[in-house]
Each structure stands twice: as structure tokens, then as C-alpha cells.
Design a protein around this motif. Structure first.
Motif, PDB file in Angstrom:
ATOM      1  N   THR A   1      30.971  80.141 -43.830  1.00  0.00           N
ATOM      2  CA  THR A   1      32.390  80.320 -43.610  1.00  0.00           C
ATOM      3  C   THR A   1      32.656  81.594 -42.810  1.00  0.00           C
ATOM      4  OG1 THR A   1      32.855  79.193 -45.691  1.00  0.00           O
ATOM      5  CG2 THR A   1      34.629  80.468 -44.746  1.00  0.00           C
ATOM      6  N   ALA A   2      31.865  82.612 -43.052  1.00  0.00           N
ATOM      7  CA  ALA A   2      32.085  83.877 -42.346  1.00  0.00           C
ATOM      8  C   ALA A   2      31.877  83.709 -40.841  1.00  0.00           C
ATOM      9  CB  ALA A   2      31.157  84.954 -42.887  1.00  0.00           C
ATOM     10  N   TRP A   3      30.825  83.001 -40.451  1.00  0.00           N
ATOM     11  CA  TRP A   3      30.593  82.870 -39.008  1.00  0.00           C
ATOM     12  C   TRP A   3      31.624  81.954 -38.365  1.00  0.00           C
ATOM     13  CZ3 TRP A   3      29.498  78.607 -36.071  1.00  0.00           C
ATOM     14  CH2 TRP A   3      29.054  77.457 -36.725  1.00  0.00           C
ATOM     15  N   ILE A   4      32.177  81.010 -39.122  1.00  0.00           N
ATOM     16  CA  ILE A   4      33.251  80.169 -38.601  1.00  0.00           C
ATOM     17  C   ILE A   4      34.495  81.028 -38.369  1.00  0.00           C
ATOM     18  CG2 ILE A   4      34.792  78.242 -39.134  1.00  0.00           C
ATOM     19  CD1 ILE A   4      32.406  77.007 -40.681  1.00  0.00           C
ATOM     20  N   ALA A   5      34.774  81.932 -39.310  1.00  0.00           N
ATOM     21  CA  ALA A   5      35.909  82.841 -39.158  1.00  0.00           C
ATOM     22  C   ALA A   5      35.729  83.720 -37.920  1.00  0.00           C
ATOM     23  CB  ALA A   5      36.063  83.698 -40.410  1.00  0.00           C
ATOM     24  N   VAL A   6      34.528  84.217 -37.710  1.00  0.00           N
ATOM     25  CA  VAL A   6      34.260  85.054 -36.528  1.00  0.00           C
ATOM     26  C   VAL A   6      34.420  84.228 -35.252  1.00  0.00           C
ATOM     27  CG1 VAL A   6      32.476  86.358 -35.315  1.00  0.00           C
ATOM     28  CG2 VAL A   6      32.797  86.669 -37.769  1.00  0.00           C
ATOM     29  N   SER A   7      33.996  82.975 -35.297  1.00  0.00           N
ATOM     30  CA  SER A   7      34.152  82.096 -34.138  1.00  0.00           C
ATOM     31  C   SER A   7      35.629  81.872 -33.819  1.00  0.00           C
ATOM     32  CB  SER A   7      33.461  80.760 -34.396  1.00  0.00           C
ATOM     33  OG  SER A   7      33.733  79.845 -33.359  1.00  0.00           O
ATOM     34  N   LEU A   8      36.428  81.595 -34.844  1.00  0.00           N
ATOM     35  CA  LEU A   8      37.868  81.412 -34.640  1.00  0.00           C
ATOM     36  C   LEU A   8      38.501  82.681 -34.074  1.00  0.00           C
ATOM     37  CD1 LEU A   8      38.831  79.599 -37.973  1.00  0.00           C
ATOM     38  CD2 LEU A   8      38.693  78.575 -35.702  1.00  0.00           C
ATOM     39  N   PHE A   9      38.130  83.810 -34.651  1.00  0.00           N
ATOM     40  CA  PHE A   9      38.658  85.102 -34.227  1.00  0.00           C
ATOM     41  C   PHE A   9      38.296  85.387 -32.766  1.00  0.00           C
ATOM     42  CE2 PHE A   9      38.138  89.887 -34.485  1.00  0.00           C
ATOM     43  CZ  PHE A   9      39.496  90.164 -34.475  1.00  0.00           C
TER      44      PHE A   9
END
Length: 96
Positions: free
Chosen positions: A1-9
Motif C-alpha cells: 500500500t505504501a508504494w501505491i501511495a507513493v505512485s499516486l503522489f
């Protein structure tokens, strides 16, 4: 989930749409965009975690209001044209 958040950001900041350019110049909006990207990732990809804007605002110790998070969520979703679901390695592994 963290890397998905970074991708969205990252995708939001590089989109150049909506308020993304302001987020690059203002520390407050930059951090708000980061925490909101995490919030979107949790909402979309976590099945058992229920996180709402009020709880997130409390986790931020009141630095951001729930309304600010909700507003930024709309801004990010609009800037990304609602493309928030990306396949993860686990999605491929589940299909095997």
C-alpha cells in the motif's frame, strides 16, 4: 500500500493539473497531498482497514482538517483522471 501511495503522489505532482503545482511550492500542501495519497491507497487497496478523513485528521494531530483532506482527495482524483487502480505483484501472484 505504501508504494501505491507513493505512485499516486508522484503521478499527481508530475501531472501539472489542478493544484499539483501549488503542492510543489508549498510545504503544507505538499504534506497534505502526501497524506491524502496514502488515504486514497488505503481506501482502494486495503480490504480490512477502515480509515476516514476524521480519523486521518486526528492522526495528523489536527494539522489538517477533514475537509482539507476531502478537498485534496477530489483534486488528486481529478488530476489523475480517476486512474488509481494499478496492478501489483500480489495481483499477479493471486492469479497463479
Amino acid at each position: 500500500t505504501a508504494w501505491i501511495a507513493v505512485s499516486l503522489f508522484d503521478r499527481y505532482l508530475s501531472s501539472g493539473k489542478c493544484k499539483s503545482q501549488e503542492a510543489l511550492k508549498d510545504k503544507y500542501k505538499f504534506q497534505l497531498a502526501a497524506i491524502t495519497s496514502f488515504y486514497i491507497a488505503v481506501k482502494v487497496h486495503e480490504e480490512f482497514v477502515e480509515l476516514d478523513t476524521v480519523t486521518l485528521a486526528k492522526l495528523c494531530r489536527g494539522y489538517y482538517a477533514a475537509a482539507d483532506i476531502a478537498s485534496m482527495e477530489g483534486d488528486i482524483l481529478f488530476a489523475l483522471d480517476w486512474r488509481v487502480s494499478c496492478p501489483t505483484p500480489m495481483d499477479f501472484a493471486r492469479q497463479m
